[in-house]
Design a protein around this motif. Structure first.
Motif, PDB file in Angstrom:
ATOM      1  N   LEU A  90      22.065 -73.594  11.186  1.00 11.28           N
ATOM      2  CA  LEU A  90      20.832 -74.175  10.664  1.00 11.28           C
ATOM      3  C   LEU A  90      20.186 -74.946  11.800  1.00 11.28           C
ATOM      4  CD1 LEU A  90      18.895 -74.850   8.346  1.00 11.28           C
ATOM      5  CD2 LEU A  90      20.435 -76.701   7.678  1.00 11.28           C
ATOM      6  N   LEU A  91      18.939 -74.587  12.134  1.00 11.96           N
ATOM      7  CA  LEU A  91      18.268 -75.240  13.263  1.00 11.96           C
ATOM      8  C   LEU A  91      16.838 -75.598  12.883  1.00 11.96           C
ATOM      9  CD1 LEU A  91      16.219 -72.899  14.633  1.00 11.96           C
ATOM     10  CD2 LEU A  91      18.404 -71.986  15.380  1.00 11.96           C
ATOM     11  N   THR A  92      16.173 -76.322  13.762  1.00  8.32           N
ATOM     12  CA  THR A  92      14.761 -76.646  13.556  1.00  8.32           C
ATOM     13  C   THR A  92      13.971 -76.184  14.768  1.00  8.32           C
ATOM     14  OG1 THR A  92      15.005 -78.858  14.532  1.00  8.32           O
ATOM     15  CG2 THR A  92      15.266 -78.682  12.159  1.00  8.32           C
ATOM     16  N   THR A  93      12.711 -75.848  14.537  1.00 12.68           N
ATOM     17  CA  THR A  93      11.821 -75.487  15.629  1.00 12.68           C
ATOM     18  C   THR A  93      10.554 -76.314  15.517  1.00 12.68           C
ATOM     19  OG1 THR A  93      10.705 -73.641  16.757  1.00 12.68           O
ATOM     20  CG2 THR A  93      10.727 -73.594  14.369  1.00 12.68           C
ATOM     21  N   VAL A 117      15.781 -75.731  19.067  1.00 12.08           N
ATOM     22  CA  VAL A 117      16.149 -74.415  19.579  1.00 12.08           C
ATOM     23  C   VAL A 117      17.145 -74.616  20.716  1.00 12.08           C
ATOM     24  CG1 VAL A 117      15.293 -72.368  20.779  1.00 12.08           C
ATOM     25  CG2 VAL A 117      13.945 -73.383  18.926  1.00 12.08           C
ATOM     26  N   PRO A 118      18.287 -73.940  20.714  1.00 12.65           N
ATOM     27  CA  PRO A 118      19.304 -74.169  21.754  1.00 12.65           C
ATOM     28  C   PRO A 118      18.790 -73.770  23.129  1.00 12.65           C
ATOM     29  CG  PRO A 118      19.841 -72.208  20.464  1.00 12.65           C
ATOM     30  CD  PRO A 118      18.685 -72.866  19.773  1.00 12.65           C
ATOM     31  N   HIS A 119      18.799 -74.720  24.068  1.00  7.51           N
ATOM     32  CA  HIS A 119      18.220 -74.434  25.381  1.00  7.51           C
ATOM     33  C   HIS A 119      18.909 -75.164  26.531  1.00  7.51           C
ATOM     34  CE1 HIS A 119      16.224 -78.093  23.943  1.00  7.51           C
ATOM     35  NE2 HIS A 119      16.000 -78.392  25.209  1.00  7.51           N
ATOM     36  N   GLU A 120      20.019 -75.837  26.257  1.00  6.08           N
ATOM     37  CA  GLU A 120      20.689 -76.591  27.319  1.00  6.08           C
ATOM     38  C   GLU A 120      22.001 -75.937  27.729  1.00  6.08           C
ATOM     39  OE1 GLU A 120      19.822 -80.953  27.496  1.00  6.08           O
ATOM     40  OE2 GLU A 120      20.004 -80.722  25.335  1.00  6.08           O
ATOM     41  N   ILE A 121      22.072 -74.648  27.682  1.00  9.32           N
ATOM     42  CA  ILE A 121      23.168 -73.780  28.067  1.00  9.32           C
ATOM     43  C   ILE A 121      24.404 -73.944  27.176  1.00  9.32           C
ATOM     44  CG2 ILE A 121      23.972 -75.237  30.004  1.00  9.32           C
ATOM     45  CD1 ILE A 121      24.116 -71.384  29.705  1.00  9.32           C
ATOM     46  N   TYR A 122      24.998 -75.130  27.091  1.00 15.04           N
ATOM     47  CA  TYR A 122      26.191 -75.255  26.258  1.00 15.04           C
ATOM     48  C   TYR A 122      25.865 -74.956  24.797  1.00 15.04           C
ATOM     49  CZ  TYR A 122      24.869 -79.677  24.055  1.00 15.04           C
ATOM     50  OH  TYR A 122      24.241 -80.627  23.302  1.00 15.04           O
ATOM     51  N   ASP A 123      24.702 -75.462  24.317  1.00 16.18           N
ATOM     52  CA  ASP A 123      24.344 -75.222  22.921  1.00 16.18           C
ATOM     53  C   ASP A 123      23.923 -73.771  22.697  1.00 16.18           C
ATOM     54  OD1 ASP A 123      22.049 -75.548  24.424  1.00 16.18           O
ATOM     55  OD2 ASP A 123      20.981 -76.747  22.942  1.00 16.18           O
ATOM     56  N   TYR A 124      23.362 -73.142  23.742  1.00 11.74           N
ATOM     57  CA  TYR A 124      23.006 -71.725  23.623  1.00 11.74           C
ATOM     58  C   TYR A 124      24.261 -70.863  23.508  1.00 11.74           C
ATOM     59  CZ  TYR A 124      21.161 -67.117  24.776  1.00 11.74           C
ATOM     60  OH  TYR A 124      20.842 -65.776  24.747  1.00 11.74           O
ATOM     61  N   LEU A 180      15.156 -73.614  10.071  1.00 10.28           N
ATOM     62  CA  LEU A 180      15.349 -72.163  10.028  1.00 10.28           C
ATOM     63  C   LEU A 180      16.830 -71.845   9.861  1.00 10.28           C
ATOM     64  CD1 LEU A 180      13.147 -71.151  13.104  1.00 10.28           C
ATOM     65  CD2 LEU A 180      12.502 -70.888  10.712  1.00 10.28           C
ATOM     66  N   TRP A 181      17.109 -70.789   9.113  1.00 10.57           N
ATOM     67  CA  TRP A 181      18.476 -70.293   9.026  1.00 10.57           C
ATOM     68  C   TRP A 181      18.704 -69.237  10.101  1.00 10.57           C
ATOM     69  CZ3 TRP A 181      22.651 -72.202   7.441  1.00 10.57           C
ATOM     70  CH2 TRP A 181      22.765 -72.919   6.240  1.00 10.57           C
ATOM     71  N   GLY A 182      19.850 -69.304  10.725  1.00 19.90           N
ATOM     72  CA  GLY A 182      20.345 -68.185  11.500  1.00 19.90           C
ATOM     73  C   GLY A 182      19.893 -68.094  12.935  1.00 19.90           C
ATOM     74  N   SER A 183      18.565 -68.102  13.192  1.00 25.77           N
ATOM     75  CA  SER A 183      18.112 -67.829  14.553  1.00 25.77           C
ATOM     76  C   SER A 183      16.678 -68.292  14.762  1.00 25.77           C
ATOM     77  CB  SER A 183      18.219 -66.325  14.851  1.00 25.77           C
ATOM     78  OG  SER A 183      17.713 -66.026  16.131  1.00 25.77           O
ATOM     79  N   TYR A 184      16.390 -68.693  15.997  1.00 23.18           N
ATOM     80  CA  TYR A 184      15.019 -69.021  16.388  1.00 23.18           C
ATOM     81  C   TYR A 184      14.215 -67.743  16.656  1.00 23.18           C
ATOM     82  CZ  TYR A 184      16.900 -67.896  20.978  1.00 23.18           C
ATOM     83  OH  TYR A 184      17.495 -67.240  22.030  1.00 23.18           O
ATOM     84  N   GLU A 185      14.885 -66.614  16.713  1.00 22.06           N
ATOM     85  CA  GLU A 185      14.219 -65.349  17.030  1.00 22.06           C
ATOM     86  C   GLU A 185      13.602 -64.681  15.811  1.00 22.06           C
ATOM     87  OE1 GLU A 185      17.042 -63.688  20.590  1.00 22.06           O
ATOM     88  OE2 GLU A 185      17.971 -64.108  18.640  1.00 22.06           O
ATOM     89  N   THR A 186      14.033 -65.095  14.641  1.00 20.96           N
ATOM     90  CA  THR A 186      13.472 -64.540  13.409  1.00 20.96           C
ATOM     91  C   THR A 186      13.004 -65.688  12.535  1.00 20.96           C
ATOM     92  OG1 THR A 186      15.666 -64.533  12.390  1.00 20.96           O
ATOM     93  CG2 THR A 186      14.923 -62.495  13.442  1.00 20.96           C
ATOM     94  N   PHE A 187      11.916 -65.466  11.817  1.00 23.66           N
ATOM     95  CA  PHE A 187      11.362 -66.502  10.962  1.00 23.66           C
ATOM     96  C   PHE A 187      11.344 -66.001   9.523  1.00 23.66           C
ATOM     97  CE2 PHE A 187      10.053 -67.677  15.123  1.00 23.66           C
ATOM     98  CZ  PHE A 187       9.928 -69.061  15.116  1.00 23.66           C
TER      99      PHE A 187
END
Length: 483
Positions: A156-159, A135-142, A172-179
Motif C-alpha cells: 500500500l503506497l501513496t503518490t 513511490v519507492p525511489h531511494e533504492i533500498y525501498d525500491y 494506491l494498492w500494489g504499484s505506482y505503475e498502475t492506477f
C-alpha cells in the motif's frame, strides 16, 4: 497482520497503528528511524514495535548492525533471475547515493547487498503488508517493493498529486505503475452528468486550485529553488558524522567537484542551444532534473530521457520540430548525473533543437502544438493552456484531459496522428472534471519535517482503513492473498 512502515514513526502516526492492533490484529510493526524527525516516545505500541531500522545505514547498504545480518543466506541465480527485469532500473537509481562514481561494479555490489538483505528480512519477518509513504525511489525501498511483489506480499503506497495550492496524495494498492481504473470511469460519469455548457461543482481543494491557475499566463510550478542553506548541509553532515566520519567528510569535496562539473555542462549546453522559432509547429519537451523520483522509477525505461526524444523525433510529421530545454534548477543545485553525451545525442537528431535556458517556458507551452515529458509538471501547466500532453511515464496526469500515454512505438505513432491529423481539443469543463475526480480520490498530504501533519494523517488514516477492510476482507488479521 505484520507491517513494515517505510517512514519514521512520528507521534502523529501512532494512533493509526494503535487502532490497527484491535481492528486488523496488528501483531508486529517494523519502521524507520531518522534522527532529525524521530519523535516516537514509546507507549502502547511498545509491545508490537519489533524494530526501527536506521535510515542512513540502509540507504547506503550498511546492514552490519541490522537484524538478521549474521543469518543472510547467499544470493542464488534463481532470485537474481527473478530480479533481473528490475536490475537496470535499480543500478540507475544508485546515482542517488553514488552520484560521482562511474564504476558499474561498485554499484552492483550495493545492489546485491540490498537484494540479499531484504530478501532475508522478508523471509524472516513474514510481513503481510509493506506500507510506503511515497513511490519507492531511494533504492533500498525500491528493492524491498519489488521483492514484495515477487513474494506475493501486499503493498500500500501513496503518490503525490500535481496540485500546487495544497498537497494532495492518492493511496494506491500494489504499484505506482498502475492506477485505479475507477478514476477513468468516474471521469466518464461526470462527463455525462455535467453538460458541456455548465460549470462543474468542485470541492474546496479543487476549486482553490482552479481559481489560482485558470487563465494564468505564468509558470505554475516553481523550478528554480534557492540553493541549499548552510544549515541544511550542517544537518546532513552532522547526521552522517554520527554514522561514519569518513562519509561525512567526503561530502565536502564531492559537492565542490559536482558543482564544477555542472557549470562545465551548462556552458557546453549553451554552445549547442539555438533560439527557437515560435511560429513553426513544434512539440515542447523540457528535461527532468535527475536523479529524481519523477523519472526514477516513475519513468521506467524512459528514465533515459533521450529514448523518449528519439521516439518523438522519429514519428513527428515532416515540418514538426522537437524543442528540448534543460532544467533550470541545475543553476542552483549541487547534484547532476547528466553528461555531455546526452546533449550530443539529442542535438544530432535532424528535427530536434536545444533551447537556451533563459527561454520562457510559458511562451514555449503557449505556442506549442503539444508538450511532452516523462511525468513532469509541464503536463499540468499545459492542461490550463488546453494543450495536448504526450506522457511517457507513470503518474496521475495520465487521466488528464488531452493526455496521450506513450509506452511503445505504436503509441507514439498514434499520438502524432491524433494531434496533427485529427486534432485534440478540450475546454475548462474537462479541466474541472479532472480536478474534481482527483480531489475525491485523494486526501490531504501536508508535509512537516518529512512526515504528514496531524490533520493530514487523520485523512490518510481513513483512506488506509477503508482500503485495508476491502483488501483483507472480513478477517482483517488474515492476508487475502492479493498483492
Amino acid at each position: 497482520m505484520r507491517v513494515f512502515f517505510n517512514q519514521s514513526l512520528k507521534k502523529e502516526y501512532c494512533p493509526i497503528f494503535e487502532a490497527w492492533i484491535k481492528e486488523f490484529n496488528l501483531e508486529a510493526l517494523y519502521a524507520i528511524r531518522r534522527d532529525n524527525v524521530d519523535d516516537y516516545a514509546g507507549g502502547s505500541l511498545g509491545s508490537i514495535l519489533i524494530e526501527r531500522l536506521d535510515y542512513l545505514d540502509i540507504k547506503h547498504a550498511r546492514y552490519e548492525h541490522c537484524p538478521f545480518y549474521d543469518e543472510l543466506p547467499p544470493l542464488d541465480a534463481e532470485l537474481l533471475d527473478k530480479m533481473a527485469p528490475y536490475e537496470p532500473e535499480a543500478i540507475k537509481m544508485l546515482e542517488r547515493t553514488d552520484e560521482l562514481s562511474k564504476s558499474t561494479e561498485r554499484r552492483m555490489i550495493q545492489y546485491h547487498q540490498h537484494v540479499r538483505y531484504w530478501s532475508c528480512f522478508l523471509d524472516k519477518t513474514k510481513i503481510d503488508l509493506l506500507l510506503l509513504g511515497d513511490v519507492p525511489h531511494e533504492i533500498y525501498d525500491y528493492i524491498l517493493f519489488r521483492l514484495c511483489q515477487l513474494k506475493g506480499i501486499s503493498v500500500l503506497l501513496t503518490t503525490m498529486l500535481p496540485f500546487q495550492s495544497m498537497h494532495r496524495v492518492m493511496p494506491l494498492w500494489g504499484s505506482y505503475e498502475t492506477f485505479d481504473t475507477a478514476i477513468a470511469e468516474q471521469i466518464g460519469r461526470y462527463r455525462d452528468i455535467y453538460p458541456t455548457e455548465e460549470s462543474v461543482e468542485l470541492g474546496t481543494a479543487a476549486q482553490k486550485e482552479y481559481d489560482l491557475f485558470h487563465g494564468v499566463n505564468e509558470q505554475i510550478v516553481p523550478v528554480a529553488s534557492p540553493p541549499p542553506h548552510l544549515s541544511d548541509y550542517w544537518r546532513v553532515f552532522s547526521s552522517e558524522f554520527r554514522r561514519a566520519k569518513k562519509d561525512a567528510f567526503a561530502r565536502i569535496p564531492r559537492h565542490i567537484t559536482a558543482k564544477l562539473e555542472i557549470n562545465r555542462l551548462l556552458r557546453y549546453y549553451a554552445r549547442l542551444a539555438i533560439k527557437p522559432d515560435l511560429n513553426v509547429p513544434y512539440i515542447y519537451f523540457p528535461l527532468h532534473y535527475q536523479p529524481e523520483m519523477t523519472t526514477s522509477p516513475s519513468g521506467g525505461w524512459f528514465v533515459h530521457q533521450y529514448l523518449a526524444i528519439q521516439m518523438l523525433s522519429y514519428y513527428a510529421p515532416p515540418g514538426v520540430w522537437i524543442y528540448v530545454k534543460e532544467h533550470p534548477v541545475y543553476k542552483k543545485v549541487y547534484t547532476c548525473t547528466r553528461i555531455s553525451a546526452h546533449y550530443d545525442l539529442i542535438a544530432r537528431l535532424k528535427n530536434v533543437k536545444l533551447m537556451p535556458l533563459e527561454t520562457d517556458t510559458i511562451e514555449l507551452i503557449r505556442n506549442a502544438s503539444a508538450v511532452s515529458s516523462i511525468t513532469g509538471s509541464v503536463g499540468y501547466e499545459a492542461m490550463y493552456q488546453h494543450k495536448p500532453y504526450i506522457m511517457f511515464g507513470n503518474q496521475v496526469m495520465r487521466y488528464g484531459p488531452g493526455t496521450l500515454n506513450v509506452r511503445n512505438n505504436e503509441d507514439c505513432k498514434e499520438a502524432m496522428r491524433k494531434i496533427f491529423d485529427e486534432g485534440i481539443s478540450y475546454g475548462d469543463r474537462d479541466v474541472e472534471i479532472f480536478l474534481k475526480v482527483m480531489e475525491e480520490a485523494s486526501c490531504r498530504g501536508d508535509y512537516q519535517n518529512e512526515g504528514f501533519t496531524k490533520e493530514a494523517v487523520a485523512e490518510l488514516s481513513a483512506k488506509w482503513n477503508e482500503m485495508l477492510r476491502a483488501h483483507f476482507g472480513k478477517d482483517a488479521g488474515e492476508p487475502s492473498g492479493k498483492a
